[in-house]
Write a protein that holds these residues in place. Sequence first.
Motif, PDB file in Angstrom:
ATOM      1  N   GLY A 110      -3.764   9.948   2.838  1.00 55.68           N
ATOM      2  CA  GLY A 110      -2.790  10.132   1.774  1.00 55.68           C
ATOM      3  C   GLY A 110      -2.451   8.860   1.031  1.00 55.68           C
ATOM      4  N   SER A 111      -3.135   7.777   1.354  1.00 53.62           N
ATOM      5  CA  SER A 111      -2.856   6.482   0.748  1.00 53.62           C
ATOM      6  C   SER A 111      -3.304   6.439  -0.718  1.00 53.62           C
ATOM      7  N   ASP A 112      -2.691   5.555  -1.476  1.00 55.21           N
ATOM      8  CA  ASP A 112      -3.109   5.336  -2.865  1.00 55.21           C
ATOM      9  C   ASP A 112      -4.241   4.314  -2.946  1.00 55.21           C
ATOM     10  N   ILE A 113      -4.521   3.641  -1.837  1.00 57.89           N
ATOM     11  CA  ILE A 113      -5.559   2.606  -1.821  1.00 57.89           C
ATOM     12  C   ILE A 113      -6.882   3.237  -1.396  1.00 57.89           C
ATOM     13  N   LEU A 114      -7.920   3.037  -2.204  1.00 57.07           N
ATOM     14  CA  LEU A 114      -9.234   3.613  -1.930  1.00 57.07           C
ATOM     15  C   LEU A 114     -10.129   2.593  -1.241  1.00 57.07           C
TER      16      LEU A 114
END
Length: 74
Positions: free
Chosen positions: A42-46
Amino acid sequence: AEYEAVVYLDIDKSVELQDDSIASIRTAGIIGDKFIKLTPGGSDILLGAGDEIEETEASISLEELVSKYIFDSE
């Protein structure tokens, strides 16, 4: 002793995985081949090229579960 495996995967550039994605070893069918399941986080960091998936889940052995059920139920 600690037992670890290191797996290198080539993933298509069009696939976006968050840095908190989870890698799990799963079995196809009842006694099928093993595969690695990647569950997005669910993180915004890919993740980028060369990054590592830190979160893993151990494989579930169907044989162990069945034998445990059989022998524990007696």
